[in-house]
Design a protein around this motif. Sequence first.
Motif, PDB file in Angstrom:
ATOM      1  N   HIS A 251       1.006  -1.109   0.031  1.00  0.00           N
ATOM      2  CA  HIS A 251       0.184   0.047   0.056  1.00  0.00           C
ATOM      3  C   HIS A 251       0.858   1.373  -0.004  1.00  0.00           C
ATOM      4  O   HIS A 251       0.558   2.091   0.714  1.00  0.00           O
ATOM      5  CB  HIS A 251      -0.957  -0.182   1.298  1.00  0.00           C
ATOM      6  CG  HIS A 251      -1.916  -1.184   1.089  1.00  0.00           C
ATOM      7  ND1 HIS A 251      -2.357  -1.761   2.365  1.00  0.00           N
ATOM      8  CD2 HIS A 251      -2.525  -1.758   0.238  1.00  0.00           C
ATOM      9  CE1 HIS A 251      -3.066  -2.870   1.840  1.00  0.00           C
ATOM     10  NE2 HIS A 251      -3.218  -2.768   0.567  1.00  0.00           N
ATOM     11  N   GLY A 252       1.948   1.418  -0.964  1.00  0.00           N
ATOM     12  CA  GLY A 252       2.665   2.432  -1.153  1.00  0.00           C
ATOM     13  C   GLY A 252       4.081   2.367  -0.423  1.00  0.00           C
ATOM     14  O   GLY A 252       4.224   1.312   0.344  1.00  0.00           O
ATOM     15  N   TRP A 253       4.712   3.267  -0.856  1.00  0.00           N
ATOM     16  CA  TRP A 253       6.259   3.053  -0.238  1.00  0.00           C
ATOM     17  C   TRP A 253       6.749   4.836  -0.222  1.00  0.00           C
ATOM     18  O   TRP A 253       6.159   5.534  -0.748  1.00  0.00           O
ATOM     19  CB  TRP A 253       7.275   2.510  -1.333  1.00  0.00           C
ATOM     20  CG  TRP A 253       7.105   3.056  -2.705  1.00  0.00           C
ATOM     21  CD1 TRP A 253       6.331   2.952  -3.729  1.00  0.00           C
ATOM     22  CD2 TRP A 253       8.156   4.282  -3.093  1.00  0.00           C
ATOM     23  NE1 TRP A 253       6.550   3.664  -4.910  1.00  0.00           N
ATOM     24  CE2 TRP A 253       7.580   4.454  -4.660  1.00  0.00           C
ATOM     25  CE3 TRP A 253       9.295   4.974  -2.663  1.00  0.00           C
ATOM     26  CZ2 TRP A 253       8.302   5.521  -5.370  1.00  0.00           C
ATOM     27  CZ3 TRP A 253       9.659   5.812  -3.470  1.00  0.00           C
ATOM     28  CH2 TRP A 253       9.321   6.155  -4.827  1.00  0.00           C
ATOM     29  N   GLY A 254       7.962   4.738   0.625  1.00  0.00           N
ATOM     30  CA  GLY A 254       8.678   6.001   0.684  1.00  0.00           C
ATOM     31  C   GLY A 254       9.926   5.919   1.205  1.00  0.00           C
ATOM     32  O   GLY A 254      10.531   4.765   1.676  1.00  0.00           O
ATOM     33  N   ILE A 255      10.894   6.644   0.559  1.00  0.00           N
ATOM     34  CA  ILE A 255      12.347   6.560   0.782  1.00  0.00           C
ATOM     35  C   ILE A 255      12.825   7.950   1.128  1.00  0.00           C
ATOM     36  O   ILE A 255      12.328   8.901   0.341  1.00  0.00           O
ATOM     37  CB  ILE A 255      13.184   6.145  -0.391  1.00  0.00           C
ATOM     38  CG1 ILE A 255      12.587   4.786  -1.031  1.00  0.00           C
ATOM     39  CG2 ILE A 255      14.578   5.852   0.154  1.00  0.00           C
ATOM     40  CD1 ILE A 255      13.383   4.235  -2.285  1.00  0.00           C
ATOM     41  N   GLY A 256      13.490   8.128   2.149  1.00  0.00           N
ATOM     42  CA  GLY A 256      13.962   9.519   2.671  1.00  0.00           C
ATOM     43  C   GLY A 256      15.436   9.272   2.813  1.00  0.00           C
ATOM     44  O   GLY A 256      16.074   8.432   3.299  1.00  0.00           O
ATOM     45  N   TRP A 257      16.256  10.539   2.332  1.00  0.00           N
ATOM     46  CA  TRP A 257      17.822  10.674   2.616  1.00  0.00           C
ATOM     47  C   TRP A 257      17.981  12.030   2.559  1.00  0.00           C
ATOM     48  O   TRP A 257      17.054  13.005   2.796  1.00  0.00           O
ATOM     49  CB  TRP A 257      18.579   9.904   1.303  1.00  0.00           C
ATOM     50  CG  TRP A 257      18.256  10.399   0.186  1.00  0.00           C
ATOM     51  CD1 TRP A 257      19.088  11.391  -0.468  1.00  0.00           C
ATOM     52  CD2 TRP A 257      17.411  10.061  -0.901  1.00  0.00           C
ATOM     53  NE1 TRP A 257      18.651  11.686  -1.893  1.00  0.00           N
ATOM     54  CE2 TRP A 257      17.661  10.974  -2.228  1.00  0.00           C
ATOM     55  CE3 TRP A 257      16.006   9.392  -0.864  1.00  0.00           C
ATOM     56  CZ2 TRP A 257      16.830  10.784  -3.213  1.00  0.00           C
ATOM     57  CZ3 TRP A 257      15.396   9.425  -2.145  1.00  0.00           C
ATOM     58  CH2 TRP A 257      15.567  10.003  -3.034  1.00  0.00           C
ATOM     59  N   TYR A 258      19.240  12.421   2.701  1.00  0.00           N
ATOM     60  CA  TYR A 258      19.725  14.045   3.019  1.00  0.00           C
ATOM     61  C   TYR A 258      20.338  14.239   2.017  1.00  0.00           C
ATOM     62  O   TYR A 258      21.451  13.512   1.592  1.00  0.00           O
ATOM     63  CB  TYR A 258      20.446  14.005   4.286  1.00  0.00           C
ATOM     64  CG  TYR A 258      19.540  13.807   5.491  1.00  0.00           C
ATOM     65  CD1 TYR A 258      18.839  14.826   6.104  1.00  0.00           C
ATOM     66  CD2 TYR A 258      19.096  12.357   6.038  1.00  0.00           C
ATOM     67  CE1 TYR A 258      17.990  14.619   7.185  1.00  0.00           C
ATOM     68  CE2 TYR A 258      18.060  12.132   6.996  1.00  0.00           C
ATOM     69  CZ  TYR A 258      17.706  13.289   7.461  1.00  0.00           C
ATOM     70  OH  TYR A 258      16.700  12.988   8.585  1.00  0.00           O
TER      71      TYR A 258
END
Length: 257
Positions: free
Chosen positions: A35-42
């Motif tokens: 049900h969806g995805w997310g990737i976070g970085w800097y």
Amino acid sequence: MCRLFGQHAHPGRDACEPLCSAENALRFQSHRHPHGWGIGWYVEGSPLVRRGILPAHADAAFVEAGREIRSAVVVAHVREASVGPVLRENTHPFVHDRWIFAHNGTVARFKDDAAVRERILAEIDPDLRGRIRGDTDSERCFHLFLTRLRARGGLEDPGVEAVRAALAATTDTVLRIADAEPSPKPSSLTFLVSDGRLLAACRRGRTLHAASDAGPRHAFVVASERIGRAPWREVPEGGFVATEDGIRVVDAPLHAA
């Protein structure tokens, strides 16, 4: 249930492999968490987040985002929706200033009991309440964590101990409210958080594993499930793991003795 992944590593270490191509990569796990995805970085100290509402295994943008990463810190999540519809604003990780947050679990009675929702919201600082955009229990847990961290000296450059104490206070508050009455499914509060310097996670009610490698491509990694061939160890229930530099690792109970 959801699945999360966090890595604090040498910026040259490939982040796409554990996300996309390693054995049991997060993309593969999305077959069960679609049900969806997310990737976070800097990027230059500021968080950048890519999200999608398709399953990660069916979305080329997930792989494209994984290939784009050049960052010491990565936080990723694939969602199995338990609270809130499948919308971008309900997709982890959540962001506030430099902070990135992901959650695996569910707050007991949150979906069906307005009093639980209202009491948790009341614990969040008013200015932070106004930053909430979605419907999930997870986003509210994030802003409750920020509230508790702010009370321990502020959101700018806290140490690992302040983050541990804020995570402990967050779980205590949620349990006091949501688990005050018996529920068929008690709250599960496995959290992952970073401000770009440190990466920290705690386990309650959902699996959590950690691995560290002090080699030239050093990495400290946490994940709901083991990925690839890293020297994984299971974080015990009630445990807390963190690093500020990818090498020095803190491994302790979430609540101080």
